[in-house]
Design a protein around this motif. Sequence first.
Motif, PDB file in Angstrom:
ATOM      1  N   VAL A 186       0.826  -1.213   0.000  1.00 21.88           N
ATOM      2  CA  VAL A 186       0.000   0.000   0.000  1.00 21.88           C
ATOM      3  C   VAL A 186       0.857   1.259   0.000  1.00 21.88           C
ATOM      4  O   VAL A 186       0.353   2.365  -0.187  1.00 21.88           O
ATOM      5  CB  VAL A 186      -0.964   0.021   1.205  1.00 21.88           C
ATOM      6  CG1 VAL A 186      -1.971  -1.100   1.093  1.00 21.88           C
ATOM      7  CG2 VAL A 186      -0.210  -0.082   2.527  1.00 21.88           C
ATOM      8  N   ASP A 191       1.715   2.291   6.539  1.00 20.20           N
ATOM      9  CA  ASP A 191       0.818   1.138   6.551  1.00 20.20           C
ATOM     10  C   ASP A 191      -0.084   1.122   7.782  1.00 20.20           C
ATOM     11  O   ASP A 191      -1.224   0.634   7.716  1.00 20.20           O
ATOM     12  CB  ASP A 191       1.617  -0.166   6.461  1.00 20.20           C
ATOM     13  CG  ASP A 191       2.657  -0.293   7.562  1.00 20.20           C
ATOM     14  OD1 ASP A 191       3.658   0.445   7.497  1.00 20.20           O
ATOM     15  OD2 ASP A 191       2.476  -1.121   8.474  1.00 20.20           O
ATOM     16  N   THR A 194      -2.948   3.359   7.006  1.00 25.65           N
ATOM     17  CA  THR A 194      -3.841   2.723   6.041  1.00 25.65           C
ATOM     18  C   THR A 194      -4.662   1.628   6.711  1.00 25.65           C
ATOM     19  O   THR A 194      -5.859   1.478   6.440  1.00 25.65           O
ATOM     20  CB  THR A 194      -3.040   2.128   4.872  1.00 25.65           C
ATOM     21  OG1 THR A 194      -2.268   3.166   4.251  1.00 25.65           O
ATOM     22  CG2 THR A 194      -3.965   1.522   3.833  1.00 25.65           C
ATOM     23  N   LEU A 220      -7.357   3.282   8.527  1.00 26.78           N
ATOM     24  CA  LEU A 220      -8.346   3.776   7.573  1.00 26.78           C
ATOM     25  C   LEU A 220      -9.306   2.663   7.176  1.00 26.78           C
ATOM     26  O   LEU A 220     -10.531   2.845   7.174  1.00 26.78           O
ATOM     27  CB  LEU A 220      -7.654   4.344   6.333  1.00 26.78           C
ATOM     28  CG  LEU A 220      -8.563   4.695   5.148  1.00 26.78           C
ATOM     29  CD1 LEU A 220      -9.418   5.917   5.475  1.00 26.78           C
ATOM     30  CD2 LEU A 220      -7.740   4.944   3.880  1.00 26.78           C
ATOM     31  N   TRP A 221      -8.728   1.507   6.836  1.00 29.27           N
ATOM     32  CA  TRP A 221      -9.570   0.381   6.441  1.00 29.27           C
ATOM     33  C   TRP A 221     -10.502  -0.032   7.585  1.00 29.27           C
ATOM     34  O   TRP A 221     -11.667  -0.345   7.362  1.00 29.27           O
ATOM     35  CB  TRP A 221      -8.710  -0.807   6.022  1.00 29.27           C
ATOM     36  CG  TRP A 221      -8.023  -0.642   4.697  1.00 29.27           C
ATOM     37  CD1 TRP A 221      -7.780   0.528   4.026  1.00 29.27           C
ATOM     38  CD2 TRP A 221      -7.483  -1.686   3.887  1.00 29.27           C
ATOM     39  NE1 TRP A 221      -7.111   0.282   2.847  1.00 29.27           N
ATOM     40  CE2 TRP A 221      -6.921  -1.072   2.734  1.00 29.27           C
ATOM     41  CE3 TRP A 221      -7.393  -3.060   4.021  1.00 29.27           C
ATOM     42  CZ2 TRP A 221      -6.295  -1.805   1.723  1.00 29.27           C
ATOM     43  CZ3 TRP A 221      -6.781  -3.797   3.020  1.00 29.27           C
ATOM     44  CH2 TRP A 221      -6.233  -3.178   1.880  1.00 29.27           C
ATOM     45  N   MET A 239     -10.361   3.205  -1.126  1.00 32.38           N
ATOM     46  CA  MET A 239      -9.091   3.344  -1.829  1.00 32.38           C
ATOM     47  C   MET A 239      -9.216   4.312  -3.009  1.00 32.38           C
ATOM     48  O   MET A 239      -8.260   4.649  -3.648  1.00 32.38           O
ATOM     49  CB  MET A 239      -8.601   1.963  -2.339  1.00 32.38           C
ATOM     50  CG  MET A 239      -8.163   1.027  -1.229  1.00 32.38           C
ATOM     51  SD  MET A 239      -6.841   1.672  -0.182  1.00 32.38           S
ATOM     52  CE  MET A 239      -5.458   1.648  -1.325  1.00 32.38           C
TER      53      MET A 239
END
Length: 376
Positions: free
Chosen positions: A323, A327, A330, A333-334, A376
Amino acid sequence: MRQLSETIAGVAPSATMAMSNRTKEMIASGIDVIGLAVGEPDFATPAHITQAAIDALNRGETHYAPSRGIPELTNAVADKLKNENHIPATQKQIMVTAGAKDAIRITMMAMLNKGDEVVVIDPSWVSYEPCVQIAGGRAVHYSLNADFQVDESIYEVITDKTKMIIVNSPSNPTGSVLGRSSLRLIADACMDHDLFCLSDEIYEKLVYGKEHVSIATVGDMHERTITINGFSKAYAMTGWRLGYLAAPLDVIPAMDKVMQHSVGCVNTFAMWGGVAALQGDQSCVEEMRKEFERRKKFVIGRLAGMGLRTAPAEGAFYAFINVGGDDVATANLWLDKAHVAPTPGTAFGAPGWLRISYAASMERLEEAMNRIESVM
């Protein structure tokens, strides 16, 4: 505040379990989170294995067992290693453990002296380094090359303090499988520098279009390899906490001491389930492997459609996703926006990557991919 162990204070908590715990908290609060952080098959343990444990309970197999395991299981493991892996291990070289993780702990406690160095090949499973640290050793990290293989540069991390190299193929977290040339290089390094090798082969039966080779079969490596395996992944027996190791005969007594003064012995009736797993019909393993492969193709295809590059998904049940950037951010975020829980690659020594498990139903994986694509 009272002083606690400095050794344990220096050990990082499990990032996988931290994400899992946060996921469970969100679910408890009413949020529909798809948890893909933990590597656990979503299948039930095959019925004949469960029945064998029930039968053992009914026979009264509820008392202490020999510290290395019941002879029926140590013999079954020795036969399995000889016939499937071509490892010339005898029953006397086998120890049954409380999961493959316990086998790794026992190995480190039995073999490391303070300051001994252990080469950990990154990206690597989160518990290798802590097991080394708790035993008083020091982890030295070596990164796989761009093809997720080992090259001659592995010699650069070996010093006069190096005691062992850890091999994990198929890999957690990448899903990559080490080829024969990589294994040969590791074997040569071990033999050139008189090192041991710990080979974690817990995902050996979950391979897709590749060949699994046990490093103990390379040259004379069986004389210096501790092969570790278990029942959790291939037989969907994670909660049974049942694993095993095969080690050189002169190492087993030290390992037995660790077992005798810690766990004592593994759950007796669970071991009878292990006998049934190894000696019974193996079609259940192949059925699960085929389903994992179907899920793999779906997940990798969807991620590629989003422009996300993944490591070679040749084994295990993980997609390791590049990504870039932060990380951890991220991953959050997910989780916060898409309600999908991955594990940050930083936990595996690979910043800029995320690991997700496709050990979930196709319905949940489809929903997870849709959610990920939306953020994304």
